[in-house]
Design an enzyme around this catalytic site. Structure first.
Site, PDB file in Angstrom:
ATOM      1  N   HIS A  61      10.122 -17.096   7.414  1.00 26.34           N
ATOM      2  CA  HIS A  61       8.974 -16.640   8.471  1.00 26.34           C
ATOM      3  C   HIS A  61       9.161 -15.135   9.171  1.00 26.34           C
ATOM      4  CE1 HIS A  61       6.067 -19.647   9.403  1.00 26.34           C
ATOM      5  NE2 HIS A  61       6.439 -19.934   9.190  1.00 26.34           N
ATOM      6  N   CYS A  96       1.860  -0.640   1.993  1.00 16.39           N
ATOM      7  CA  CYS A  96       2.725   0.028   0.407  1.00 16.39           C
ATOM      8  C   CYS A  96       3.460  -0.972   0.887  1.00 16.39           C
ATOM      9  CB  CYS A  96       3.206   1.396   0.600  1.00 16.39           C
ATOM     10  SG  CYS A  96       4.227   1.613   1.690  1.00 16.39           S
ATOM     11  N   CYS A 101       3.341   4.375   8.570  1.00 13.56           N
ATOM     12  CA  CYS A 101       4.360   5.051   8.118  1.00 13.56           C
ATOM     13  C   CYS A 101       4.578   5.804   7.048  1.00 13.56           C
ATOM     14  CB  CYS A 101       3.919   3.978   7.008  1.00 13.56           C
ATOM     15  SG  CYS A 101       4.547   3.440   5.265  1.00 13.56           S
ATOM     16  N   CYS A 116       3.608   6.562   3.648  1.00 14.75           N
ATOM     17  CA  CYS A 116       1.972   6.757   3.041  1.00 14.75           C
ATOM     18  C   CYS A 116       1.015   8.185   3.717  1.00 14.75           C
ATOM     19  CB  CYS A 116       1.139   5.612   3.798  1.00 14.75           C
ATOM     20  SG  CYS A 116       1.055   4.236   3.507  1.00 14.75           S
TER      21      CYS A 116
HETATM   22 ZN   LIG Z   1       3.003   2.500   3.312  1.00 13.98          ZN
END
Ligand SMILES: [Zn+2]
Length: 341
Positions: free
Chosen positions: A102, A113, A182, A185
């Site tokens: 997990h 991404c 992020c 991104c």
């Molecule tokens: Zn990302």
């Protein structure tokens, strides 16, 4: 092995003469009954839910990050070194990182991404984006509320910690919490499956903004309720079972289907199953129904012991034997102890 760690959250793994799995989903301890974890779909879909999650995680991380392996964890590493384990499958404990069903809480991962970010660096970003919360955290750390091991004392100081390491703080507005986008991104928004470029919007400080954003959401690198385990992890766990000669489950109720399924898989290959767990185990009749009345433990074993006491004494006992327990082929693949061992 599933072990109740010092800070009160549950760790399970199932060492197996072969493999071990671990599960802390859902928590079975009575002290966690009021805790409701976040679901994957809720996290991905809901900005407010994410604020709440990261706020709680921000407060709980310092404490969780300090959780240390206990004698039971060390004993499992010893069993591996002695050649009694070919694999260990665990679930969720941040440092027992052999085959983690997990995921782990040590990193955050981008849902778009899949870039992973160190959880401590992410923690630093959260502190910068949320100075008031950061002050609050520092105050609580200074008061000792976050560091005491005594749950009553924690409650007295107004703190409640759930098994994922989050802190419940009454009267705190989670809507004010900000979390970063992020960085990857944000720098270069990827395209979606239709070839359309994603939008990642942040505020002046770099906090992710709802509205037009379609990507760049960071999530803890754990498998949440309702989220499926990556195929590569699933396959690796199944392989560990298939290569084993028997399976030992330590401190797990096998409440999580993914963990239960692995033990069932072992039984389908006629492997003996041993389970050490205080309390019930999901569908355990299926694992022990075949035992003959003369069974000495070789066909299977079910008992309830405190792992932190039982496993170290087992290690002592086995250390005095001279015969190598595993076959040459099994030993050819060296046991890799967890990083803390
Ligand atoms: Zn990302």
């Amino acid at each position: 092995i599933g072990v109740e760690s010092q800070d009160g959250w549950t760790i399970d793994a199932h060492p197996i003469h072969g493999a071990a799995a671990s599960t802390n989903h859902p928590p079975v301890g009575s002290s966690f009954r009021t805790y409701r974890p976040i679901y994957f779909h809720e996290f991905v879909a809901n900005h407010a839910a994410r604020k709440r999650y990261w706020a709680r995680s921000f407060l709980g991380w310092t404490n969780l990050n300090k959780s240390k392996p206990n004698p039971a964890h060390r004993a499992v590493a010893d069993l591996g070194r002695l050649g009694y384990l070919s694999s260990v499958i665990t679930q969720t404990h941040p440092s027992l990182r052999t085959l983690e069903l997990h995921g782990y809480l040590r990193s955050a991962v981008c849902t778009t991404c899949r870039t992973e970010y160190d959880r401590q660096l992410f923690q630093n970003d959260l502190a910068q984006l949320n100075p008031a919360w950061s002050d609050f955290l520092n105050e609580m750390l200074a008061s000792g509320a976050l560091t005491t091991e005594n749950p009553d004392e924690r409650r007295r100081l107004g703190l409640k910690t759930n098994p994922d390491g989050d802190v419940d703080v009454p009267g705190v507005d989670y809507a004010t919490f900000r979390y970063p986008a992020c960085p990857s991104c944000l720098a270069k928004p990827p395209t979606d499956k239709d070839g359309k470029r994603h939008v990642v919007e942040v505020d002046v400080d770099g906090a992710w903004l709802a509205g037009n954003s379609t990507a760049g959401i960071l999530k803890p690198n754990v498998i949440m309720f309702g989220e499926s385990i990556p195929d590569t992890t699933k396959v690796a766990a199944e392989k560990a079972i298939d290569e084993a000669s028997r399976v030992l489950v330590l401190g797990s109720s096998l409440a999580t289907y993914s963990a239960w399924r692995l033990v069932k898989r072992a039984r389908e290959q006629a492997m003996p199953v041993g389970i050490v767990n205080i309390g019930g185990v999901r569908g355990e009749d299926q694992f022990f129904g075949h035992l003959s009345t003369g069974n000495t433990g070789k066909e299977g074993l079910r008992c309830a012991h405190i792992l932190e006491e039982m496993l170290p004494s087992l290690v002592t006992e086995l250390s005095q034997r001279s015969t190598a327990p595993l076959t040459a082929s099994a030993m050819a693949r060296p046991f890799v102890p967890a990083p803390w061992a």
